[in-house]
Design an enzyme around this catalytic site. Structure first.
Site, short mmCIF file in Angstrom:
data_model
loop_
_atom_site.label_atom_id
_atom_site.label_comp_id
_atom_site.label_asym_id
_atom_site.label_seq_id
_atom_site.Cartn_x
_atom_site.Cartn_y
_atom_site.Cartn_z
N GLY A 8 0.86 -1.16 0.01
CA GLY A 8 -0.07 0.00 -0.13
C GLY A 8 0.99 1.31 0.06
O GLY A 8 0.61 2.29 0.83
N ALA A 45 8.54 13.91 -6.55
CA ALA A 45 8.82 14.67 -7.92
C ALA A 45 8.12 13.91 -9.11
O ALA A 45 8.39 12.86 -9.18
CB ALA A 45 10.00 15.38 -8.04
N LYS A 73 5.25 21.78 -11.08
CA LYS A 73 6.73 21.60 -11.48
C LYS A 73 6.68 21.71 -13.10
O LYS A 73 6.13 21.29 -13.90
CB LYS A 73 7.19 20.32 -11.18
CG LYS A 73 8.42 19.60 -11.72
CD LYS A 73 8.90 18.35 -11.42
CE LYS A 73 10.09 17.70 -11.77
NZ LYS A 73 10.31 16.65 -11.67
N THR A 339 11.27 9.37 -12.73
CA THR A 339 10.47 8.51 -13.52
C THR A 339 9.76 7.42 -12.91
O THR A 339 9.05 6.78 -13.37
CB THR A 339 11.42 8.02 -14.49
OG1 THR A 339 12.84 7.45 -14.01
CG2 THR A 339 11.86 9.12 -15.73
C1 LIG Z 1 15.80 7.68 -2.86
C2 LIG Z 1 14.71 7.38 -3.51
C3 LIG Z 1 13.91 8.81 -4.19
C4 LIG Z 1 12.91 8.75 -5.11
N1 LIG Z 1 12.41 9.69 -5.69
C5 LIG Z 1 11.47 9.68 -6.46
C6 LIG Z 1 10.94 10.79 -7.44
O1 LIG Z 1 11.27 11.93 -6.93
N2 LIG Z 1 9.86 10.72 -8.18
C7 LIG Z 1 9.36 9.40 -8.41
O2 LIG Z 1 8.51 9.24 -9.37
N3 LIG Z 1 9.81 8.45 -7.62
C8 LIG Z 1 10.85 8.37 -6.77
N4 LIG Z 1 11.23 7.27 -6.15
C9 LIG Z 1 10.37 6.05 -6.44
C10 LIG Z 1 9.15 6.02 -5.49
O3 LIG Z 1 9.41 6.38 -4.34
C11 LIG Z 1 8.43 4.98 -5.76
O4 LIG Z 1 8.45 4.49 -7.03
C12 LIG Z 1 6.98 4.55 -5.15
O5 LIG Z 1 6.99 5.22 -3.73
C13 LIG Z 1 6.52 3.31 -5.10
O6 LIG Z 1 7.18 2.58 -3.97
P1 LIG Z 1 6.30 1.37 -4.09
O7 LIG Z 1 4.87 1.55 -3.53
O8 LIG Z 1 6.53 0.19 -5.01
O9 LIG Z 1 7.00 0.56 -2.55
P2 LIG Z 1 6.77 1.12 -1.17
O10 LIG Z 1 6.57 2.40 -0.68
O11 LIG Z 1 8.13 0.43 -0.30
O12 LIG Z 1 5.55 0.18 -0.55
C14 LIG Z 1 5.44 -1.20 -0.25
C15 LIG Z 1 4.34 -1.68 0.38
O13 LIG Z 1 4.27 -3.14 0.55
C16 LIG Z 1 4.08 -3.40 1.81
N5 LIG Z 1 4.58 -4.53 2.33
C17 LIG Z 1 5.93 -4.99 2.24
N6 LIG Z 1 6.19 -6.20 2.76
C18 LIG Z 1 5.25 -6.61 3.28
C19 LIG Z 1 4.34 -7.77 4.10
N7 LIG Z 1 5.53 -8.57 4.36
N8 LIG Z 1 3.26 -7.82 4.55
C20 LIG Z 1 2.37 -6.78 4.22
N9 LIG Z 1 2.71 -5.85 3.34
C21 LIG Z 1 4.06 -5.51 2.98
C22 LIG Z 1 4.32 -2.14 2.78
O14 LIG Z 1 3.57 -2.05 4.06
C23 LIG Z 1 4.02 -0.97 1.96
O15 LIG Z 1 2.78 -0.61 2.12
C24 LIG Z 1 12.32 7.29 -5.21
C25 LIG Z 1 12.78 6.42 -4.53
C26 LIG Z 1 13.75 6.29 -3.92
C27 LIG Z 1 14.43 5.16 -3.26
#
Ligand SMILES: Cc1cc2nc3c(=O)[nH]c(=O)nc-3n(C[C@H](O)[C@H](O)[C@H](O)COP(=O)(O)OP(=O)(O)OC[C@H]3O[C@@H](n4cnc5c(N)ncnc54)[C@H](O)[C@@H]3O)c2cc1C
Length: 491
Positions: A8, A45, A73, A339
């Site tokens: 989430g 961003a 932006k 991206t």
């Molecule tokens: C340093 C950095 C800077 C960034 N800056 C940008 C930016 O400026 N612009 C941009 O577009 N993107 C950026 N990104 C990328 C962006 O943050 C991610 O693409 C976006 O937040 C999506 O993350 P996610 O939802 O895939 O993973 P996460 O945010 O890590 O979410 C993972 C989810 O999985 C759940 N989960 C994991 N394990 C379990 C488990 N065992 N049981 C139940 N639930 C679980 C967690 O509770 C959480 O809800 C950046 C990333 C990094 C690392």
């Protein structure tokens, strides 16, 4: 089908909301997230296509800006990439006016050859507005046929996920809170059948979407799909993030500031500035990075620095068996050109276009994977370009200058250097204007220009360049202040 989304964060809720909107009548959508596993918490961003994503979801822009503490932006400023003290911008939108099939930069190059001393960005409305802290909703420049401003957003990633969660639940998505302790696969096919929660509950599904972040619980943990490591091209493998108090005025662009072993971001929001340092651990220690960031933010820190480790690359198959990986579980490219959320968006669109039946179709799965691979590779090349053509002299930057690069990028660089030509390959995310700005901004100027730029007489050329520059600067000057627009939208 029972569609189960695991995770989430931004990717989980972006996926849930869009699937609910587009295929929610036909399928039951469940999202599982654990309150004990934090989201990555960055990703603030974006690039312009996100406005379209929000529009399809029926989101009101003012409401969105208000509830996510967002700002507008207009581009990304690159500080110190060519050399310390040098600044250029990758501004969104078009530049100048194309000469038939030849991009405007050919006309500008001819002007330079004829002794007209001007800056490419004199002809970018987005740049002129950004640097003057201006903003407005301007699809075309008044009294002309020239395109107007193109915008994306900065926003608080946590608030965006909450916003989409509310929307998703209203549209019927069922949220289950719980820690997934195992993923259960069928003995012969290897397809995922269910996930077990620590509470003892078992959630069954027909189709699973892995949005579990870097953990990649399903696509890698259960299905062992494999990862293509790109660290030899993009060796930054760490980041430290720390927000600080907001600084006025709230500028309408992201800053990317090079440092000795990577770069630093500054993302202006209404309630704070997001800061982070991206670095290669081979050239900078974690302690050094934390110290560097602490002394290089322009407001009072809000919270402790947070370290994030990553491996640049992509999941070898983003769709495997009955599981699609979206978000960080599908691969990661450092956020230099903002991206990642766009990759989430385009993965969702691709998935909806190829939405499966209970029985997966292998041809469709292969096509999905083929398109995802191309998309990741093109963005990868664009990011590598910034490093490859740097003009700095520290060991990290020397290494980047000397490194071998993918053939696809080497060809693009040669073509631009020798002819000024850039081809936006089918469906490629970054526009010709985007590539031009990074090339020219970092000091690569073509050795000749297109013959179409010779179709004007010297007098016409001078007049055209003068008029375009006056139009861009005059239009930007007449726009409202970015902070006034934010104040109006959030009152
Ligand atoms: C340093 C950095 C800077 C960034 N800056 C940008 C930016 O400026 N612009 C941009 O577009 N993107 C950026 N990104 C990328 C962006 O943050 C991610 O693409 C976006 O937040 C999506 O993350 P996610 O939802 O895939 O993973 P996460 O945010 O890590 O979410 C993972 C989810 O999985 C759940 N989960 C994991 N394990 C379990 C488990 N065992 N049981 C139940 N639930 C679980 C967690 O509770 C959480 O809800 C950046 C990333 C990094 C690392």
């Amino acid at each position: 089908m029972n569609v189960v989304i695991v995770g989430g964060g931004s990717s989980g809720w972006m996926t849930a909301s869009m699937l609910a909107r587009l295929v929610g009548k036909q399928h039951q959508i469940t999202l599982i997230e654990s309150d004990d596993v934090a989201t990555v918490g960055v990703g603030e961003a974006t690039i312009p296509p996100i406005a379209y994503f929000n529009k399809v979801l029926g989101i009101n822009e003012a409401d969105f800006i208000k509830k996510t503490q967002g700002s507008f932006k207009l581009g990304i400023e690159f500080d110190g990439w060519k050399q310390a003290g040098h600044v250029y911008m990758h501004a969104f939108g078009r530049i100048g006016k194309d000469m038939g099939m030849a991009g405007f930069h050919h006309t500008w190059l001819r002007g330079k050859a004829a002794g007209i001393d001007s800056d490419l960005w004199d002809y970018s409305l987005n740049y002129q507005a950004a640097k003057n802290n201006k903003f407005g909703f301007l699809p075309t420049i008044p009294n002309t046929k020239l395109p107007g401003l193109v915008h994306a957003y900065h926003f608080d990633a946590g608030l965006y996920a909450n916003y989409l969660r509310e929307l998703s639940e209203e549209m019927g998505v069922v949220r289950i809170e719980g820690f997934i302790s195992s993923v259960n696969t069928a003995p012969v096919s290897g397809f995922i059948e269910s996930v077990s929660l620590q509470s003892g509950d078992v959630i069954e599904g027909d189709f699973f979407i892995d949005c579990s972040g870097f953990r990649a619980l399903l696509i890698e943990g259960a299905l062992k799909t494999g990862y293509e490591d790109w660290r030899h091209w993009l060796p930054c493998d760490s980041a430290v993030a720390m927000p600080c108090e907001r600084v006025d005025p709230i500028i309408p662009y992201t800053k990317s500031i090079a440092h000795k072993a990577g770069w630093q971001w500054r993302i202006p929001l209404q309630h704070r500035t997001g800061n982070g340092l991206v670095f290669a651990s081979e050239f900078m220690t974690d302690e050094e990075a934390i110290e560097y960031l602490k002394t290089n933010v322009d407001g009072k820190p809000l919270g402790e620095p947070r370290l994030i480790k990553f491996k640049t690359g992509r999941r070898t198959k983003q769709w495997h068996k009955n599981c699609v990986a979206i978000g960080l579980s599908s691969g990661f490219l450092e956020p230099l050109e903002s991206t990642s959320l766009h990759l989430v968006q385009s993965a969702i669109v691709r998935l909806v276009k190829m939405f499966p039946h209970k029985q997966m179709n292998e041809v469709q799965v292969d096509e999905y994977n083929r398109q995802s691979k191309i998309e990741f590779e093109r963005i990868r090349d664009f990011i590598i370009l910034h490093y490859k053509v740097n003009g700095r002299d520290e060991p990290f930057w020397q290494r980047m200058k000397d490194m071998p690069i993918p053939d696809s990028l080497a060809l693009k660089i040669r073509l631009f250097e020798q002819t000024g030509t850039i081809f936006r390959e089918q469906d490629e995310l970054f526009t010709e204007a985007g590539w031009q700005q990074v090339f020219i901004g970092q000091g690569i100027e073509p050795s000749c220009y297109h013959t179409l730029a010779d179709s004007l007489s010297e007098g016409q050329l001078e007049e055209l360049l003068q008029n375009l520059s006056t139009i861009m600067q005059g239009t930007a000057a007449r726009l409202p202040e970015h902070s006034d627009i934010l104040a109006q939208m959030t009152k």
